[in-house]
Design a protein around this motif. Structure first.
Motif, PDB file in Angstrom:
ATOM      1  N   CYS A  78       0.829  -1.335  -0.078  1.00 57.66           N
ATOM      2  CA  CYS A  78       0.065   0.002  -0.083  1.00 57.66           C
ATOM      3  C   CYS A  78       0.975   1.171  -0.011  1.00 57.66           C
ATOM      4  O   CYS A  78       0.634   2.150  -0.665  1.00 57.66           O
ATOM      5  CB  CYS A  78      -0.779   0.011   1.190  1.00 57.66           C
ATOM      6  N   TYR A 106      -8.358   5.751   3.729  1.00 58.57           N
ATOM      7  CA  TYR A 106      -9.160   4.612   3.517  1.00 58.57           C
ATOM      8  C   TYR A 106      -9.060   3.330   4.537  1.00 58.57           C
ATOM      9  O   TYR A 106      -7.966   3.232   4.859  1.00 58.57           O
ATOM     10  CB  TYR A 106      -8.971   3.997   1.823  1.00 58.57           C
ATOM     11  N   PRO A 107     -10.107   2.846   4.958  1.00 60.33           N
ATOM     12  CA  PRO A 107     -11.520   3.024   4.657  1.00 60.33           C
ATOM     13  C   PRO A 107     -12.171   4.101   5.292  1.00 60.33           C
ATOM     14  O   PRO A 107     -13.296   4.355   5.278  1.00 60.33           O
ATOM     15  CB  PRO A 107     -12.140   1.619   5.044  1.00 60.33           C
ATOM     16  N   ASP A 132      -9.539  -4.697   1.167  1.00 61.44           N
ATOM     17  CA  ASP A 132      -8.644  -4.594  -0.123  1.00 61.44           C
ATOM     18  C   ASP A 132      -7.880  -3.189  -0.145  1.00 61.44           C
ATOM     19  O   ASP A 132      -8.086  -2.325  -0.744  1.00 61.44           O
ATOM     20  CB  ASP A 132      -9.731  -4.457  -1.372  1.00 61.44           C
ATOM     21  N   GLY A 165      -5.933  -2.155  -3.025  1.00 60.59           N
ATOM     22  CA  GLY A 165      -6.805  -1.762  -4.221  1.00 60.59           C
ATOM     23  C   GLY A 165      -7.379  -0.254  -4.135  1.00 60.59           C
ATOM     24  O   GLY A 165      -8.040   0.183  -5.108  1.00 60.59           O
ATOM     25  N   HIS A 166      -7.276   0.556  -2.970  1.00 63.18           N
ATOM     26  CA  HIS A 166      -7.675   1.617  -2.899  1.00 63.18           C
ATOM     27  C   HIS A 166      -6.544   2.791  -2.605  1.00 63.18           C
ATOM     28  O   HIS A 166      -6.854   4.020  -2.414  1.00 63.18           O
ATOM     29  CB  HIS A 166      -8.382   1.929  -1.495  1.00 63.18           C
ATOM     30  N   GLU A 221      -4.148   3.814  -4.397  1.00 61.84           N
ATOM     31  CA  GLU A 221      -3.839   4.913  -5.565  1.00 61.84           C
ATOM     32  C   GLU A 221      -4.799   6.096  -5.496  1.00 61.84           C
ATOM     33  O   GLU A 221      -4.571   7.193  -5.650  1.00 61.84           O
ATOM     34  CB  GLU A 221      -3.606   4.186  -6.982  1.00 61.84           C
ATOM     35  N   GLU A 222      -5.963   5.409  -5.419  1.00 57.89           N
ATOM     36  CA  GLU A 222      -7.184   6.409  -5.423  1.00 57.89           C
ATOM     37  C   GLU A 222      -6.996   7.664  -4.290  1.00 57.89           C
ATOM     38  O   GLU A 222      -7.223   8.879  -4.635  1.00 57.89           O
ATOM     39  CB  GLU A 222      -8.352   5.594  -5.293  1.00 57.89           C
ATOM     40  N   ILE A 223      -6.811   6.876  -3.148  1.00 57.01           N
ATOM     41  CA  ILE A 223      -6.388   8.040  -1.835  1.00 57.01           C
ATOM     42  C   ILE A 223      -5.468   8.807  -1.911  1.00 57.01           C
ATOM     43  O   ILE A 223      -5.562  10.195  -1.867  1.00 57.01           O
ATOM     44  CB  ILE A 223      -6.581   7.492  -0.748  1.00 57.01           C
ATOM     45  N   GLU A 256      -6.348  11.682  -4.557  1.00 55.10           N
ATOM     46  CA  GLU A 256      -7.325  12.470  -4.058  1.00 55.10           C
ATOM     47  C   GLU A 256      -6.485  13.500  -2.906  1.00 55.10           C
ATOM     48  O   GLU A 256      -6.861  14.546  -2.799  1.00 55.10           O
ATOM     49  CB  GLU A 256      -8.363  11.834  -3.382  1.00 55.10           C
TER      50      GLU A 256
END
Ligand SMILES: [Zn+2]
Length: 482
Positions: free
Chosen positions: A128, A188-189, A208, A211-212, A214-216, A219
């Motif tokens: 991560c 996240y989460p 997961d 899986g999150h 890159e997105e956070i 952002e």
């Protein structure tokens, strides 16, 4: 152990006590924290001991020890404290009745987290960290997971004997982006260490985290470069992460019966709700708002078989279609209000007294999809993930900040993101402005592992089931708006 504890109960009765109980707790904990791709902390702790409550002449005495050879000695001390407390007794404490049970309960666990190699846990968090650090503009990263496994053996002078085994797993990740003038975090989460369930290591994998990542991270970078959220009166859709905090602070705490009775005043400790509201109608919210305290819902941090007074887990309606209906309570607070205990007395560790605690405080799902909630907003925001909170000591006025606000215009998300959204309100007005909750498909259970209460301070692990919900005409920002 059963024989020893039953013999101890006989000893407590022989002292002349009205009632006595014991909780023997054996707690194992592990926490792993990474920062900027490096291990910051690996922490393991094991703690075993017992706490004994004795009631004599309507007064309570409590004593605890980590020396299991000193059961009688500790019980005698608790009895003597109860006797001495009678000197200052304002009124006799009465405990609400409960059935006598012999029972066992265990958290359903697929993979015991303490059997998963440390290497696997570190590799997961490291993956991560790598993904987040690879995003341009990210200046700091952090990730963590923690586990707690514990056994509680409960026995009382009425004849109950209960053995429970619990397992808690959770974690989360955060990316931080900085400029010369600002710092923004995306998590996240959830913020403040992520999400937690009473479950095994399988819950970590279900989240997961990689899986999150890159997105956070993206952002966080978008947020640090984003404008501040505008101030004004806006319609809001609040996502399930922030709903968790909203429910915790403005419904969970004010409906704890010890606060209502004035026994607990520390940490914004009192409540605007009164015991009279059991009969005198209190409109707490709109008809869309039904909130329950449900210790029977699977996997919540507030899920158990029996509380620390040996009272069975229950589902108590706190608010039914907007109308206040009930409290979370312990045996002593319930008796004072003419009720039976809601089964919500929990002690942090073995060295503390049980006090009234939230179990899983859940808002019941509604009938909307999140898109339908958004479609009903002409000019407003979708708010996500709590950043800070403030609430007065009666739990009436609150102000909460979130990590991100997504702009909604004419029923659609515009794609614009704003930083530092803050919204404020008055508890009953705010819940009264709720005109939609998302349906079961969008409902999820979140765990808060760090609810502080009491003096000496105790930490509780509580659950919240929530779904995105819509609120009308909410004050956003700190500027004076009319
Ligand atoms: Zn709390």
């Amino acid at each position: 152990m059963k024989e020893r504890l039953e013999k101890l109960m006989g000893y407590i009765r022989g002292l002349g006590a009205d009632y006595g109980d014991i909780r023997v707790k054996d707690i194992a904990e592990e926490a792993i924290v990474l920062e900027d791709g490096k291990v910051k902390q690996i922490w393991n702790e094991r703690s075993k001991g017992f706490g004994i409550r004795v009631y004599a002449g309507g007064s309570l005495g409590f004593s605890a020890s980590n020396d299991l050879t000193k059961l009688e000695e500790t019980a005698k001390k608790a009895y003597e404290i109860a006797k001495a407390s009678q000197i200052l007794q304002a009124e006799k404490t009465v405990l609400a009745p409960k059935p006598v049970v012999t029972a066992a309960y265990a958290t359903p666990v697929k993979t015991d987290p303490f059997t998963v190699p440390l290497k696997d846990k570190l590799e997961l968090l490291m993956s991560c960290e790598k993904i987040m650090m690879a995003v341009e503009g990210v200046s700091k990263t952090s990730s963590n997971m923690s586990f707690r496994k514990y056994e509680v053996i409960y026995c009382d002078t009425d004849g109950s004997y209960i053995v429970q085994n619990f397992c808690q797993s959770g974690g989360g990740i955060s990316a931080i982006a900085q400029t010369e003038t600002d710092t923004q975090t995306r998590s996240y989460p959830d913020s403040f260490r992520g999400n937690y369930h009473r479950a095994g290591y399988e819950f970590i994998l279900e989240m997961d985290l990689p899986g999150h990542a890159e997105e956070i991270a993206k952002e966080a970078v978008a947020l640090v470069n984003a404008p501040d959220c505008p101030s004004g009166i806006f319609d809001l859709v609040i996502d399930s992460t922030q709903m968790t905090l909203q429910i915790h602070e403005s419904v969970g705490h004010p409906t704890e019966l010890d606060r209502v009775m004035g026994y607990e005043a520390a940490y914004a400790g009192a409540s605007f709700v009164k015991t009279e509201n059991l009969t005198e109608e209190l409109i707490y919210g709109s008809p869309h708002v039904t909130i329950v305290a449900d210790a029977t819902y699977p996997a919540g941090l507030g899920t158990f078989g029996y509380d620390d007074e040996g009272v069975a887990a229950q589902r108590t309606v706190l608010i039914d279609k907007g109308v206040f209906k009930g409290f979370t309570s312990s045996r002593d607070t319930a008796a004072k209000a003419g009720l039976t205990s809601s089964g919500a007395a929990i002690a942090d560790g073995w060295h503390n007294l049980p006090i009234v605690r939230m179990t899983n405080i859940n808002i019941m799902p509604g009938a909307f999809t999140p898109d339908e909630l958004i479609a009903g907003v002409e000019d407003g925001f979708l708010l996500s993930v709590n950043k800070s909170w403030s609430i007065d000591d009666k739990r009436i006025n609150f102000q909460f900040a979130c990590e991100a606000a997504y702009e909604i215009k004419n029923g659609k998300k515009t794609g614009r993101i704003f930083k530092n959204p803050i919204y404020s309100g008055i508890t009953t007005q705010f819940w009264g402005s709720c005109d939609g909750v998302a349906s079961e498909e969008y409902w999820c259970l979140r765990g808060t592992p760090n609810c502080g209460k009491g003096q000496p301070g105790q930490t509780a692990r509580v659950g919240h089931g929530s779904a995105p919900a819509r609120f009308r005409k909410v004050k956003v920002g700190v500027a004076d708006v009319k």
